[in-house]
Motif scaffolding. Sequence first.
Motif, PDB file in Angstrom:
ATOM      1  N   VAL A   1       0.742  -1.062   0.002  1.00 57.03           N
ATOM      2  CA  VAL A   1      -0.132   0.269  -0.083  1.00 57.03           C
ATOM      3  C   VAL A   1       0.818   1.423   0.021  1.00 57.03           C
ATOM      4  O   VAL A   1       0.528   2.209  -0.958  1.00 57.03           O
ATOM      5  N   TRP A   2       1.922   1.495   0.340  1.00 54.54           N
ATOM      6  CA  TRP A   2       2.739   2.287   0.715  1.00 54.54           C
ATOM      7  C   TRP A   2       3.244   2.230  -0.543  1.00 54.54           C
ATOM      8  O   TRP A   2       3.692   3.876  -1.386  1.00 54.54           O
ATOM      9  N   ASP A   3       4.041   1.229  -1.420  1.00 60.85           N
ATOM     10  CA  ASP A   3       4.309   1.809  -2.218  1.00 60.85           C
ATOM     11  C   ASP A   3       3.479   2.211  -3.532  1.00 60.85           C
ATOM     12  O   ASP A   3       4.162   3.345  -4.446  1.00 60.85           O
ATOM     13  N   LEU A   4       2.199   2.266  -3.709  1.00 63.18           N
ATOM     14  CA  LEU A   4       1.234   2.243  -4.447  1.00 63.18           C
ATOM     15  C   LEU A   4       1.071   3.778  -3.739  1.00 63.18           C
ATOM     16  O   LEU A   4       0.640   4.856  -5.070  1.00 63.18           O
ATOM     17  N   THR A   5       1.126   4.338  -2.672  1.00 63.42           N
ATOM     18  CA  THR A   5       0.940   5.595  -2.460  1.00 63.42           C
ATOM     19  C   THR A   5       1.845   5.893  -2.766  1.00 63.42           C
ATOM     20  O   THR A   5       1.242   7.927  -2.926  1.00 63.42           O
ATOM     21  N   VAL A   6       2.960   6.328  -2.552  1.00 62.35           N
ATOM     22  CA  VAL A   6       4.144   6.536  -3.485  1.00 62.35           C
ATOM     23  C   VAL A   6       4.209   7.040  -4.778  1.00 62.35           C
ATOM     24  O   VAL A   6       4.577   8.003  -5.830  1.00 62.35           O
ATOM     25  N   ARG A   7       3.674   5.716  -5.129  1.00 57.49           N
ATOM     26  CA  ARG A   7       3.760   5.902  -6.915  1.00 57.49           C
ATOM     27  C   ARG A   7       2.440   6.901  -7.593  1.00 57.49           C
ATOM     28  O   ARG A   7       2.379   7.779  -8.278  1.00 57.49           O
ATOM     29  N   HIS A   8       1.429   6.503  -6.462  1.00 60.21           N
ATOM     30  CA  HIS A   8       0.191   7.690  -6.784  1.00 60.21           C
ATOM     31  C   HIS A   8       0.455   9.438  -6.851  1.00 60.21           C
ATOM     32  O   HIS A   8       0.281  10.094  -7.561  1.00 60.21           O
ATOM     33  N   MET A   9       1.153   9.234  -5.890  1.00 53.76           N
ATOM     34  CA  MET A   9       2.109  10.817  -5.116  1.00 53.76           C
ATOM     35  C   MET A   9       2.815  10.657  -6.224  1.00 53.76           C
ATOM     36  O   MET A   9       2.704  12.306  -6.940  1.00 53.76           O
ATOM     37  N   TRP A  10       3.420  10.640  -6.784  1.00 54.39           N
ATOM     38  CA  TRP A  10       4.449  10.318  -7.745  1.00 54.39           C
ATOM     39  C   TRP A  10       3.662  10.963  -9.384  1.00 54.39           C
ATOM     40  O   TRP A  10       4.118  12.268  -9.996  1.00 54.39           O
ATOM     41  N   LEU A  11       2.305  10.308  -9.837  1.00 55.61           N
ATOM     42  CA  LEU A  11       2.403  10.234 -11.022  1.00 55.61           C
ATOM     43  C   LEU A  11       0.879  11.298 -10.828  1.00 55.61           C
ATOM     44  O   LEU A  11       0.349  12.033 -11.776  1.00 55.61           O
TER      45      LEU A  11
END
Lengths: 218, 270
Positions: free
Chosen positions: A11-21
């Motif tokens: 979930v944290w990885d997805l959150t970081v990715r989401h933030m970058w995107l």
Amino acid sequence: MSWLLDNRDYVWDLTVRHMWLSAIPIVVGFLVSLPIGWYANRHHRLRGGLLGGISILYTIPSLPLFVILPGILGTGILSATNVLVGLSIYAVAIMVRSASDAFGSVSPQVLDAARASGYSSRGRAWAVELPLAGPVLLAGLRVVAVSTVSLVSVGALIGVSSLGSLFTDGYQRDFRTEIVIGIVATVVVALVFDGLLVLAGKLLMPWSSISRPTGGAA
Amino acid sequence: MIEYRSIGKTFADGTEAVGDFSLQLPSRTTTVLVGSSGCGKTTLLRMVNRMVEPSRGQVLIDDVDVATRNPVELRRSIGYVMQAAGLLPHRTVIDNVGTVLRLNGVGKKETRERSYAVLETVGLDTSLAKKYPSQLSGGQQQRVGVARGLVTDPNILLMDEPFGAVDPIVREELQAELLRLQRELDKTIVFVTHDIDEAFLLGDQVVILKKGGKIAQVGSPADILAEPADDFVRSFIGLDRGRRTLRIEERDGVRLVVDSTGKATGVLQS
């Protein structure tokens, strides 16, 4: 809850990715809109057509856009670039009108005074117009930020993973917890972005939030 | 010295703001351009620092045509004070005052020192230096505007209705302050106003303008009062309404000055 604990790294990885995107299209949209908005505000005859033409881009549905972009850009179908470009287009579509309004909100009298003080046109645009347009630019940017954070999720449907992937995955597996966590995390990201923007505004524009004059004599 | 030579200005839409205007403004004196709105007084003022370009004729500063000078550099060499101060709302008072110095490439430290010094010159408490313009009263803002105009120690100061937006009591204070400053600093001041009382108070040379920048009369306040050129001037300066036609009446051994309506306006001292 136990699912979240078991999958917190994911979930944290997805959150970081989401933030970058989200962050990249927000920044690109802002930077592209500034000169267009400034130009539109300067040239009143072109303003209507220019802003209308760009704003209408927002009416393109996001999913078809993400699907046709690889054909136009020559990128891979699963490439994150498609989402970044698509969201940048939406960011510009929203932001350009705010940018034009922002430059239009600067008092002509102040601009006149700056010119009389000896600012060159370029110096005045940077040192006077841009900072004074700041409060309205910030208001527009907050809308762009929230809109972009929510649209990133749609990318999950074409295989660009983000917090939206929790939604698609949970939906396929009929697993409600994952869907709820995806939605809540997206809202939290949006709130964090908004909070950061408000904070940046306070730091960069201390003059815009001070108390009004008290009046009285000299 | 500033000299207007057969100046004319026709705006793009065809309106003629100034027809044919010639005038010399002696150095180290205050010249006041006074007239109703639409007389072209602000247009004339703004030609000095090339904020407005004349359609015909020349403006000369010390025999140099301003049209030959770079407008941005020219503006940095001339103080400009405008109505409602025109301060930059996103800069503190001290930064507003130092603006032109920084534009001229003066270092931060020197700018600071000179800005603080000029704040004191215009009678502003330096505790206001770190405040933003919107935190100041109208009168204080106007003082900051004057400080900004003076900070480079320019020879010429252009003032466009600078005290028009403040209340009468503050206006009187600011006018008195300007007279004091001018005694100390000896600038060549061009001052624009629609208020004849202000013109007579501040001007060494007063220029009364009619529509289209036509000069109705030029002279010292005393000259104009003593010999108004025509009925327009007589009416403009108020001689026809009796406020300025005073006579002396004796009452209980005191000589009172009375206007034509019989209202006492002062006491004559021998």
